[in-house]
Write a protein that holds these residues in place. Structure first.
Motif, PDB file in Angstrom:
ATOM      1  N   VAL A 173      47.044 -41.100 -91.598  1.00 14.92           N
ATOM      2  CA  VAL A 173      46.383 -42.199 -90.888  1.00 14.92           C
ATOM      3  C   VAL A 173      45.851 -43.272 -91.836  1.00 14.92           C
ATOM      4  O   VAL A 173      46.122 -44.469 -91.678  1.00 14.92           O
ATOM      5  CB  VAL A 173      45.258 -41.663 -89.970  1.00 14.92           C
ATOM      6  N   GLN A 174      45.114 -42.835 -92.849  1.00  9.11           N
ATOM      7  CA  GLN A 174      44.475 -43.823 -93.731  1.00  9.11           C
ATOM      8  C   GLN A 174      45.490 -44.762 -94.371  1.00  9.11           C
ATOM      9  O   GLN A 174      45.322 -45.980 -94.408  1.00  9.11           O
ATOM     10  CB  GLN A 174      43.648 -43.135 -94.823  1.00  9.11           C
ATOM     11  N   GLU A 175      46.573 -44.172 -94.841  1.00  3.16           N
ATOM     12  CA  GLU A 175      47.604 -44.953 -95.491  1.00  3.16           C
ATOM     13  C   GLU A 175      48.287 -45.882 -94.481  1.00  3.16           C
ATOM     14  O   GLU A 175      48.546 -47.058 -94.753  1.00  3.16           O
ATOM     15  CB  GLU A 175      48.628 -43.975 -96.101  1.00  3.16           C
ATOM     16  N   PHE A 176      48.542 -45.319 -93.282  1.00  4.98           N
ATOM     17  CA  PHE A 176      49.291 -46.077 -92.280  1.00  4.98           C
ATOM     18  C   PHE A 176      48.523 -47.325 -91.830  1.00  4.98           C
ATOM     19  O   PHE A 176      49.089 -48.412 -91.721  1.00  4.98           O
ATOM     20  CB  PHE A 176      49.602 -45.181 -91.067  1.00  4.98           C
ATOM     21  N   VAL A 177      47.236 -47.166 -91.558  1.00  8.31           N
ATOM     22  CA  VAL A 177      46.510 -48.300 -90.986  1.00  8.31           C
ATOM     23  C   VAL A 177      46.322 -49.444 -91.984  1.00  8.31           C
ATOM     24  O   VAL A 177      46.221 -50.603 -91.561  1.00  8.31           O
ATOM     25  CB  VAL A 177      45.132 -47.919 -90.384  1.00  8.31           C
ATOM     26  N   LYS A 178      46.293 -49.130 -93.244  1.00  7.25           N
ATOM     27  CA  LYS A 178      46.011 -50.183 -94.233  1.00  7.25           C
ATOM     28  C   LYS A 178      46.910 -51.400 -94.053  1.00  7.25           C
ATOM     29  O   LYS A 178      46.467 -52.541 -94.050  1.00  7.25           O
ATOM     30  CB  LYS A 178      46.173 -49.624 -95.646  1.00  7.25           C
ATOM     31  N   ALA A 179      48.200 -51.131 -93.900  1.00  8.36           N
ATOM     32  CA  ALA A 179      49.149 -52.253 -93.834  1.00  8.36           C
ATOM     33  C   ALA A 179      49.352 -52.759 -92.402  1.00  8.36           C
ATOM     34  O   ALA A 179      50.093 -53.717 -92.179  1.00  8.36           O
ATOM     35  CB  ALA A 179      50.492 -51.801 -94.411  1.00  8.36           C
ATOM     36  N   LEU A 180      48.699 -52.104 -91.461  1.00  6.40           N
ATOM     37  CA  LEU A 180      48.951 -52.459 -90.054  1.00  6.40           C
ATOM     38  C   LEU A 180      48.395 -53.850 -89.729  1.00  6.40           C
ATOM     39  O   LEU A 180      47.221 -54.124 -89.969  1.00  6.40           O
ATOM     40  CB  LEU A 180      48.281 -51.403 -89.155  1.00  6.40           C
ATOM     41  N   PRO A 181      49.235 -54.745 -89.190  1.00  2.31           N
ATOM     42  CA  PRO A 181      48.744 -56.083 -88.849  1.00  2.31           C
ATOM     43  C   PRO A 181      47.690 -56.010 -87.735  1.00  2.31           C
ATOM     44  O   PRO A 181      47.815 -55.181 -86.828  1.00  2.31           O
ATOM     45  CB  PRO A 181      49.999 -56.804 -88.322  1.00  2.31           C
ATOM     46  N   VAL A 182      46.716 -56.895 -87.821  1.00  2.00           N
ATOM     47  CA  VAL A 182      45.639 -56.877 -86.810  1.00  2.00           C
ATOM     48  C   VAL A 182      46.177 -57.122 -85.405  1.00  2.00           C
ATOM     49  O   VAL A 182      45.584 -56.691 -84.417  1.00  2.00           O
ATOM     50  CB  VAL A 182      44.546 -57.928 -87.120  1.00  2.00           C
TER      51      VAL A 182
END
Ligand code: TTP
Ligand code: MG
Length: 357
Positions: A173-182
């Motif tokens: 989760v932590q890694e995935f959300v970092k790059a997730l566009p708002v």
């Protein structure tokens, strides 16, 4: 697995209305197809298939513009009854796997698979099996995602569309959300996205770095929500929507009424009102096609004694209510101060069972 961690699946049919039409009409196979108004009319597309999307077409695009971009586009008028029927079939399949289902739209649902015995509790294998069953039985493709919460499960189901599957494990989760566009965050529409852009906030990592209090200062409650979601946190449960148990109308008379003849015009008036409510209700969508309805009539006498009679009937007709009224009142005519009538509704998932199981 962290003992508190959940396994949530999100299932979303691919280009739903268009897929149903293409499935049912071999002439449409391989063509760019959109559901919407006819050529030359004003209007927008409800959706279009993936062949049409190659030309840049999408839901809510003006039909005229779509035809310009893709002159060979085949436009099909929507057939909502058909899509509703299809939706019930699909949800009936989901129900074989769990009763923890939250339907979001005709083609979309969340499932809580945290405690599911199938495939040694693998939500991934269960969800993939659901996709295969939908494809085999309904000849339609669905995309699906699995994640520890609803927000990420929805993002995941969109990640590999069409006919895609994507899982986000708690450790990712932590890694995935970092790059997730708002813009992937629910509630971030055009206006909010622009505001975030002006603040140079493009990804969830940017939101995390910006900090909780500055976000709350800028956006109030939404700021707190943005902050949590940007960390991949979402506690919202998969809720089986409780729908209204009944739809009813009633009238208290200024002067008591007495006898069947006096009551009939009131029953007619109440019936018209009830049908208006019924047609507008979302329950109407769900109950359509249901074999029987439980109808009821309520009578309150001038001495405040009250009685209700109900029966399962085919269809919702005025004569059914009159029949119920006469059955209860005929033997015991007294002055009446209030009349009511209504339709008792089963819960949404019972509708499905009545129809399919
Ligand atoms: P969506 O799931 O948003 O879209 P979709 O299923 O057509 O395509 P995707 O593969 O991207 O999931 O919506 C489901 C149905 O709802 C869609 O088939 C048509 C209808 N709809 C509209 O009528 N208008 C709209 O603006 C949108 C977005 C959907
Ligand atoms: Mg869809």
């Amino acid at each position: 697995m962290d003992s508190k961690s959940r396994k949530i699946a999100h299932i979303d049919m691919d280009c739903f209305y268009a897929a149903v039409e293409v499935r049912d009409n071999p002439l449409l196979h391989g063509q760019a197809v959109a559901i919407g108004g006819h050529r030359g009319h004003r209007g927008v597309l409800s959706t279009c298939n993936y062949e049409a999307r190659k030309f840049g077409l999408h839901s809510a695009m003006p039909t005229a513009q779509a035809v310009q971009l893709c002159p060979q586009l085949v436009l099909v008028s929507p057939n909502m009854d058909k899509y509703r029927r299809e939706s019930k079939h699909i949800f009936a399949i989901l129900q074989r796997y769990t009763d923890k289902i939250q339907t979001i739209a005709l083609d979309e649902a969340f499932l809580d698979l945290t405690h599911n015995d199938l495939h040694q509790n693998s939500a991934t294998l269960t969800t993939q099996e659901i996709q295969q069953v939908i494809l085999r039985e309904r000849k339609l493709s669905a995309s699906a995602g699995v994640a520890p919460n609803k927000f990420l499960a929805k993002v995941a189901s969109d990640w590999r569309k069409p006919a895609g599957f994507f899982a986000i494990n708690p450790s990712q989760v932590q890694e995935f959300v970092k790059a997730l566009p708002v813009t992937k965050i629910p509630g971030v529409g055009k206006v909010l996205a622009q505001k975030l852009q002006r603040l140079n906030l493009h990804t969830c990592q940017d939101l995390q770095n910006f900090g909780r209090f500055p976000l709350i200062k800028e956006f109030g409650n939404m700021g707190q929500k943005l902050y949590d979601l940007a960390h991949g946190r979402d506690d919202s449960p998969v809720e089986n929507e409780r729908i209204a148990k009944s739809i009813s109308v009633e009238e208290t008379f200024e002067h008591d009424v007495w006898g069947t003849e006096q009551c009939l015009p009131h029953l007619e008036k109440l019936y018209e009102k009830l049908m208006g409510r019924w047609r507008q209700s979302s329950e109407y969508v769900w109950a359509k096609g249901l074999g029987g309805y439980t109808l009821f009539v309520k009578i309150k006498y001038s001495n405040f004694q009250q009685t209700t009679i109900e029966k399962k009937m085919h269809g919702i007709k005025l004569e059914h209510f009159v029949e119920l009224f006469i059955e209860r009142y005929g033997a015991n005519p007294k002055a009446i101060r209030l009349l009511g009538m209504g339709i008792r509704l089963p819960e949404k998932h019972e509708h499905l069972q009545l129809n399919f199981l």
